[in-house]
Structures are given as structure tokens and as C-alpha cells.
Design a protein around this motif. Structure first.
Motif, PDB file in Angstrom:
ATOM      1  N   PHE A   1       0.726  -1.329  -0.021  1.00 13.50           N
ATOM      2  CA  PHE A   1       0.074   0.092  -0.073  1.00 13.50           C
ATOM      3  C   PHE A   1       0.907   1.425   0.076  1.00 13.50           C
ATOM      4  N   VAL A   2       0.055   2.304  -0.517  1.00 13.71           N
ATOM      5  CA  VAL A   2       0.876   3.613  -0.467  1.00 13.71           C
ATOM      6  C   VAL A   2       0.275   4.811   0.449  1.00 13.71           C
ATOM      7  N   LEU A   3       0.598   5.536   1.141  1.00 11.44           N
ATOM      8  CA  LEU A   3       0.191   6.525   1.795  1.00 11.44           C
ATOM      9  C   LEU A   3       0.338   7.807   0.959  1.00 11.44           C
ATOM     10  N   MET A   4      -0.502   8.791   0.698  1.00 16.84           N
ATOM     11  CA  MET A   4      -0.714   9.786  -0.125  1.00 16.84           C
ATOM     12  C   MET A   4      -0.818  11.012   0.743  1.00 16.84           C
ATOM     13  N   LEU A   5       0.219  11.967   0.631  1.00 18.11           N
ATOM     14  CA  LEU A   5       0.164  13.273   1.596  1.00 18.11           C
ATOM     15  C   LEU A   5      -0.662  14.096   1.087  1.00 18.11           C
ATOM     16  N   GLY A   6      -1.480  14.082   0.385  1.00 17.50           N
ATOM     17  CA  GLY A   6      -2.318  15.153  -0.047  1.00 17.50           C
ATOM     18  C   GLY A   6      -1.778  16.115  -1.494  1.00 17.50           C
ATOM     19  N   ASP A   7      -2.799  16.870  -1.865  1.00 18.74           N
ATOM     20  CA  ASP A   7      -2.450  17.464  -3.455  1.00 18.74           C
ATOM     21  C   ASP A   7      -2.244  16.257  -4.415  1.00 18.74           C
ATOM     22  N   ASN A   8      -3.224  15.539  -4.355  1.00 18.77           N
ATOM     23  CA  ASN A   8      -3.470  14.208  -5.233  1.00 18.77           C
ATOM     24  C   ASN A   8      -3.804  14.494  -6.263  1.00 18.77           C
ATOM     25  N   ILE A   9      -4.447  15.699  -6.728  1.00 13.71           N
ATOM     26  CA  ILE A   9      -5.084  15.949  -7.994  1.00 13.71           C
ATOM     27  C   ILE A   9      -5.006  17.401  -7.953  1.00 13.71           C
ATOM     28  N   TYR A  10      -4.126  18.080  -8.793  1.00 19.12           N
ATOM     29  CA  TYR A  10      -4.137  19.458  -8.839  1.00 19.12           C
ATOM     30  C   TYR A  10      -4.872  19.799  -9.976  1.00 19.12           C
ATOM     31  N   GLY A  11      -5.370  21.235  -9.884  1.00 22.21           N
ATOM     32  CA  GLY A  11      -6.045  21.783 -10.993  1.00 22.21           C
ATOM     33  C   GLY A  11      -7.544  21.078 -10.971  1.00 22.21           C
ATOM     34  N   GLY A  12      -7.922  20.766 -12.096  1.00 21.84           N
ATOM     35  CA  GLY A  12      -9.276  20.207 -12.295  1.00 21.84           C
ATOM     36  C   GLY A  12      -9.711  19.068 -11.659  1.00 21.84           C
ATOM     37  N   ASP A  13     -10.974  18.705 -11.382  1.00 17.18           N
ATOM     38  CA  ASP A  13     -11.189  17.249 -10.834  1.00 17.18           C
ATOM     39  C   ASP A  13     -12.194  16.565 -11.393  1.00 17.18           C
ATOM     40  N   LYS A  14     -12.075  16.646 -12.959  1.00 16.08           N
ATOM     41  CA  LYS A  14     -12.985  15.681 -13.648  1.00 16.08           C
ATOM     42  C   LYS A  14     -12.254  14.439 -13.923  1.00 16.08           C
ATOM     43  N   GLN A  15     -13.056  13.566 -14.717  1.00 16.49           N
ATOM     44  CA  GLN A  15     -12.796  12.105 -14.778  1.00 16.49           C
ATOM     45  C   GLN A  15     -11.340  12.355 -15.571  1.00 16.49           C
ATOM     46  N   LYS A  16     -11.155  13.119 -16.505  1.00 11.58           N
ATOM     47  CA  LYS A  16      -9.636  13.190 -17.406  1.00 11.58           C
ATOM     48  C   LYS A  16      -8.769  13.374 -16.178  1.00 11.58           C
ATOM     49  N   ASP A  17      -9.141  14.358 -15.252  1.00  6.26           N
ATOM     50  CA  ASP A  17      -7.967  14.809 -14.117  1.00  6.26           C
ATOM     51  C   ASP A  17      -7.311  13.563 -13.378  1.00  6.26           C
ATOM     52  N   PHE A  18      -8.568  12.737 -13.084  1.00  5.73           N
ATOM     53  CA  PHE A  18      -8.142  11.530 -12.192  1.00  5.73           C
ATOM     54  C   PHE A  18      -7.392  10.623 -13.053  1.00  5.73           C
ATOM     55  N   ALA A  19      -7.770  10.618 -14.311  1.00 11.36           N
ATOM     56  CA  ALA A  19      -7.169   9.489 -15.193  1.00 11.36           C
ATOM     57  C   ALA A  19      -5.720   9.837 -15.238  1.00 11.36           C
ATOM     58  N   VAL A  20      -5.363  11.137 -15.665  1.00  9.22           N
ATOM     59  CA  VAL A  20      -3.880  11.540 -15.984  1.00  9.22           C
ATOM     60  C   VAL A  20      -3.248  11.743 -14.834  1.00  9.22           C
ATOM     61  N   LYS A  21      -3.626  12.258 -13.766  1.00  5.38           N
ATOM     62  CA  LYS A  21      -2.954  12.644 -12.657  1.00  5.38           C
ATOM     63  C   LYS A  21      -2.800  11.508 -11.407  1.00  5.38           C
ATOM     64  N   PHE A  22      -3.790  10.253 -11.640  1.00  5.37           N
ATOM     65  CA  PHE A  22      -3.559   9.123 -10.854  1.00  5.37           C
ATOM     66  C   PHE A  22      -3.651   7.969 -11.585  1.00  5.37           C
ATOM     67  N   GLU A  23      -4.712   7.538 -12.058  1.00  5.83           N
ATOM     68  CA  GLU A  23      -4.995   6.222 -12.623  1.00  5.83           C
ATOM     69  C   GLU A  23      -3.864   5.815 -13.480  1.00  5.83           C
ATOM     70  N   LYS A  24      -3.320   6.588 -14.351  1.00  6.68           N
ATOM     71  CA  LYS A  24      -2.530   6.412 -15.543  1.00  6.68           C
ATOM     72  C   LYS A  24      -0.962   6.221 -14.889  1.00  6.68           C
ATOM     73  N   PRO A  25      -0.582   7.262 -14.210  1.00  5.50           N
ATOM     74  CA  PRO A  25       0.594   6.952 -13.793  1.00  5.50           C
ATOM     75  C   PRO A  25       0.741   5.724 -12.839  1.00  5.50           C
ATOM     76  N   TYR A  26       0.000   5.459 -12.011  1.00  7.80           N
ATOM     77  CA  TYR A  26       0.077   4.299 -10.998  1.00  7.80           C
ATOM     78  C   TYR A  26      -0.512   3.114 -11.550  1.00  7.80           C
ATOM     79  N   ALA A  27      -0.815   3.116 -12.794  1.00 11.00           N
ATOM     80  CA  ALA A  27      -1.853   1.920 -13.312  1.00 11.00           C
ATOM     81  C   ALA A  27      -1.183   0.642 -12.890  1.00 11.00           C
ATOM     82  N   THR A  28       0.258   0.477 -13.079  1.00 12.43           N
ATOM     83  CA  THR A  28       0.966  -0.665 -12.882  1.00 12.43           C
ATOM     84  C   THR A  28       0.692  -1.243 -11.297  1.00 12.43           C
ATOM     85  N   LEU A  29       0.954  -0.260 -10.636  1.00  8.88           N
ATOM     86  CA  LEU A  29       0.647  -0.595  -8.952  1.00  8.88           C
ATOM     87  C   LEU A  29      -0.749  -0.881  -8.682  1.00  8.88           C
ATOM     88  N   LEU A  30      -1.725  -0.236  -9.401  1.00  2.52           N
ATOM     89  CA  LEU A  30      -3.033  -0.418  -9.294  1.00  2.52           C
ATOM     90  C   LEU A  30      -3.678  -1.845  -9.533  1.00  2.52           C
TER      91      LEU A  30
END
Lengths: 294, 194
Positions: free
Chosen positions: A73-102
Motif C-alpha cells: 500500500f501507499v500513503l498519499m500526503l495530499g495534493d493528489n489531484i492538482y487543478g481540475g477534478d474531472k474524470q480526465k484529471d483523475f485519469a491523467v494525474k492518478f490512474e495512469k501514472p500508477y496503473a501498474t501498481l493499481l
């Protein structure tokens, strides 16, 4: 690595000499953690959610080290999604970079930073916040307390005190966005937050605290027996942000990084790894049995 | 009772005494019911109007679905509060009470510490705010210092105080909307927070 001071200097030089090629190519990383059977292993990242290449670079190193360390597991210390908070933001800023881990089943436990939208993130299931701004979870001997440092209202303070009071865990680890101590020029410590949290941390013998917000890495000398880490540079980076401080044990403000942690019985080991896979800081310390006595 | 509970109770008592002072002062002006009662009535009214719309936001892996739920709630609130304007919660007597509370807090023993925390929290500049509109995209939610929260009237779940520039904002946590705001609240006291 350009910033390392005092005691940290020798350690960092030794690490650099011992692993000159550690970050290159696909060679398995040389890890300094003990990797004991049955230990609790996790990674820590902060201020990640930019969606820009450096975030992906750090994420790639996290996957490389996961293959070796096997953290779950990973602890995230905040500012997880900068800027917008739409589906594409979560995809580009979280789901894609950590896809292998997820995809490997690694769980992410998030806290809220000032750039996060709590309305969305607290119900976003991959962040494991359970529709709450603050929460706790247990892994074997370790209890984790995820706090919302943006809004430390009396209700949250009461909840925290009750949870710490009731905790039977050998280790108590708190993580939240705003640091109580740090040597950064950009933000600096949150003194008002410190005045409310430190009495609780000392009284209930919290062992370790992880925070972000300041876009650099810093490990402080124990404060009243508590170990403080700042890791606000897993995506963002504020170069040359550090000012000299007698409280600092090791620090980096020219590279991005993440922290690997292993806890077994009464010992915690850590290793901080750069975006290029180089070890920047490492060490271990015992659990303080009487944190409030000092 | 633990030490920190005692500390917080003491601190709470200090806050209550500060609140009481302010209330007594304003009771004299208002004559009958206190500004605090008015504030609680305004908050209760807001929640009663929006009550049936809540519990619609369920955890999801889909950000799109979360936004759809949030949007439905926000639209429902806007329909239920058609014509809501700034000052509907912070009515003049309530606004005066909050201004007094903010000034007392910022001029008090924790004032310097609070101002320092506000400076270190990546302060948000003054921006145009619209009642029942979504909290502006791309504008960080600046942290609200704990000592300030300790000195303001408690809010029910779903509502929170936020700082935007020099304004104190009442935000709907579920709908991510601006319920009301008090312009210039942080300019209260002898020194500006920034």
C-alpha cells in the motif's frame, strides 16, 4: 542529489557510492531495507497530482522498487489531484501514472491537501477514504491515522484523541498534508496546527508523522521523541527551497522522490528513492517506548 | 479526563467566554434573541431546505458518477433556494457577531500564530464568489486554522468554514457550493492576516 547536510552528508555519500548504477536501466534495485518476513511495508508519496512527466517518472521507480520490496500500500500526503477534478484529471494525474501498481493490487490511502477537492476525493473509492475527511486503518502492528490538516476542527481533534486513546497498536503513524515542522522557504511549518496536534502526539506516543505541502524532502531530528518526514516532492518540486535548520537530519530539494518504509516488531527502516532510482536517504530507528518522557 | 481533553476544555471555555462576551454585547443591541440563535436558525433552515436532497452521493470508482451526483445535489439546492443572496445566513446581526469573534480571536493570544499559519497555508486571493455556485475550480481550499475554528460557532456535518482572501466562506461540503460569505471578516482586528 545536491542538498545534504551534517549527519546526512556521510550517509548520502555512502549511498551514492554504493549504488552508482542503481537507477539505470532495468537492473533490479539494490535495497537497504531488511525485507524481513512478516514485516509491514509501504511507500509514501506527496504532492503528486500534476499529471506531468516527472510524476510518471517517480511512479515508474515506485513500480521498479515494488517488484523488489513487495509493498502492498501507499500513503498519499495530499495534493493528489492538482487543478481540475474531472474524470480526465483523475485519469491523467492518478490512474495512469500508477496503473501498474493499481493493477498489482497496491492500495492507495489518501489524505487531503489544499489543492484537492474533498467533495470528490473522499468518495473516490481508489483513495480508500470511506466518505470521510479523516480515518484510520490497521496493518498488523501498525495503526495509521489519516488526518485532514486543512480543517482541523474540534470534531476531528476529539475523534483523533479517542482513536489514539483506544489504539492498541505497537506503532502509531499519522499522515496529513501540512507539516508541523520543516525548513522550507515556500511555506514553512503550520504553527497553529502544531499547537493543537503535538500535545496529542506526545501524550499518546505517536511514533512517526509524514507530511507534504512543502515541495521537497526532509527528515527531521526527532521532536519530543517523534520522527517527522516531509515528502512533498513526488510530483511537484520547489528547487533550492531549503533554508539551514538545526532540526534537520537529511534533506533534498533538487530532485523528486518517494519513501519506502518497513516496520517489524520494534524497528522501522526507511529508504528514500529519487525519480532516477537513486537512494537519497536511508536508515532505521527503534520504536520509542516512552515518547512522552523526553 | 486526559490532559489534552482538559486543555481543550479549558481552551473551549476560553472560547465560550469570548463568545459569551460577544453575545452579551450583541444581546444588548438586538434586544431579544441573540445573534448566535439567529445563526443557528439560519443554518437549521438551510439544512431543512436541502435535507431531502442529501445522501445521494455514494462512493464510486467513477469520478463522472460522483460529479453527476454532486451536480444533482447542487441543482436541487439552487432550486430550493431560488433568489438566495449574500447575507442570507450572515444576516446583519450574525455578521456583526462573527466580525467581533474574528477580531477577538485575531487580536487574542493566538492571533500571531493564526496569522502565521494563514500565511504558510498558500493563501487564496480575493475572488468573486456567487451564492450556491460551485466553489471555483482551480482555486485551492485554503486551510482554516484550528484556533479559529475553536472560536467560531460549531457547524453541523455537511457545512464548513473556509477562508477566501479576506472573506469567511460557509461552504456546503457535499454540494461543493458557497452557502454564504462574510466579506472582510479577516480584516477584523488590529492587523490584517496577510
Amino acid at each position: 542529489m545536491s542538498v545534504c547536510r551534517r549527519r546526512g552528508l556521510l550517509l548520502l555519500l555512502a549511498l551514492a557510492l554504493g549504488s552508482a548504477a542503481a537507477g539505470s536501466g532495468d537492473a533490479p534495485p539494490q535495497v537497504r531495507l531488511p525485507l524481513e518476513p512478516g514485516s509491514v511495508r509501504f511507500a509514501v508519496i506527496g504532492d503528486t497530482g500534476t499529471g506531468e512527466p516527472p510524476e510518471y517518472k517517480v511512479a515508474a521507480q515506485m513500480e521498479r522498487y515494488r517488484a523488489r520490496v513487495g509493498y502492498r500500500f501507499v500513503l498519499m500526503l495530499g495534493d493528489n489531484i492538482y487543478g481540475g477534478d474531472k474524470q480526465k484529471d483523475f485519469a491523467v494525474k492518478f490512474e495512469k501514472p500508477y496503473a501498474t501498481l493499481l493493477n498489482a493490487g497496491v492500495a492507495f490511502y489518501a489524505t487531503l491537501g489544499n489543492h484537492d477537492n474533498p467533495t470528490v476525493e473522499r468518495v473516490y473509492q481508489p483513495f480508500h477514504m470511506g466518505d470521510s475527511r479523516y480515518y484510520t486503518f490497521i496493518q498488523d502492528d501498525v495503526q495509521f491515522f489519516a488526518l485532514d490538516s486543512n480543517y482541523m476542527d474540534p470534531a476531528q481533534l476529539t475523534w483523533l484523541e479517542q482513536q489514539l486513546h483506544d489504539s492498541k497498536a505497537r506503532w502509531k503513524v499519522c499522515f496529513f498534508h501540512h507539516p508541523l515542522f520543516n525548513s522550507g522557504k515556500m511555506h514553512g511549518p503550520d504553527l497553529d496546527l502544531r499547537s493543537h496536534l503535538m500535545p496529542l502526539f506526545v501524550q499518546y506516543k505517536v511514533n512517526v508523522v509524514f507530511s507534504g505541502h512543502e515541495h521537497m524532502y526532509e527528515r527531521l531530528k526527532p521532536q519530543q521523541g517523534i520522527h517527522f518526514f516531509i515528502c512533498g516532492n513526488s510530483g511537484k518540486l520547489e528547487k533550492h527551497d531549503l533554508r539551514p535548520s538545526p532540526d534537520e537530519d537529511a534533506a533534498v530539494d533538487t530532485q523528486r522522490d518517494f519513501i519506502l518504509v518497513e516496520i517489524r516488531h520494534d524497528s522501522l527502516s526507511f529508504e528514500t528513492v529519487s525519480e532516477t532510482g537513486e537512494p537519497l536517504d536511508a536508515g532505521s530507528f527503534p520504536r520509542e517506548l516512552e515518547a512522552s518522557a523526553r | 479526563m486526559s490532559n489534552s481533553s482538559r486543555r481543550r476544555k479549558k481552551s473551549g471555555l476560553r472560547s465560550l467566554s469570548g463568545l459569551a462576551v460577544a453575545l452579551f454585547a450583541w444581546l444588548a443591541v438586538a434586544g431579544q434573541s441573540s445573534p448566535l440563535q439567529h445563526f443557528e436558525e439560519n443554518v437549521t433552515h438551510y439544512l431543512s431546505v436541502t435535507h431531502d436532497l442529501r445522501d445521494r452521493i455514494q462512493p464510486s470508482r467513477s469520478v463522472h458518477q460522483i460529479h453527476e451526483q454532486r451536480l444533482q445535489l447542487a441543482n436541487g439546492i439552487r432550486s430550493a433556494r431560488t433568489g438566495a443572496k449574500q447575507g442570507q445566513i450572515f444576516t446583519p446581526d450574525v455578521a456583526a457577531m462573527f466580525t467581533q469573534l474574528m477580531a477577538t480571536t485575531l487580536d487574542g493570544p493566538q492571533g500571531k500564530r493564526i496569522r502565521t499559519s494563514l500565511r504558510h497555508a498558500e493563501p487564496v486571493a480575493d475572488i468573486a464568489l456567487t451564492i450556491d455556485a460551485k466553489y471555483p475550480d482551480n482555486v485551492p481550499l485554503q486551510s482554516t486554522p484550528p484556533s479559529l475554528l475553536l472560536n467560531l460557532p460549531r457547524l453541523p456535518r455537511g457545512m464548513e468554514y473556509r477562508i477566501v482572501g479576506s472573506s469567511l466562506v460557509l461552504r456546503d461540503e457535499d454540494a461543493d457550493t458557497v452557502i454564504d460569505y462574510l466579506p472582510g471578516a479577516l480584516s477584523s482586528g488590529s492587523g490584517s492576516p496577510r
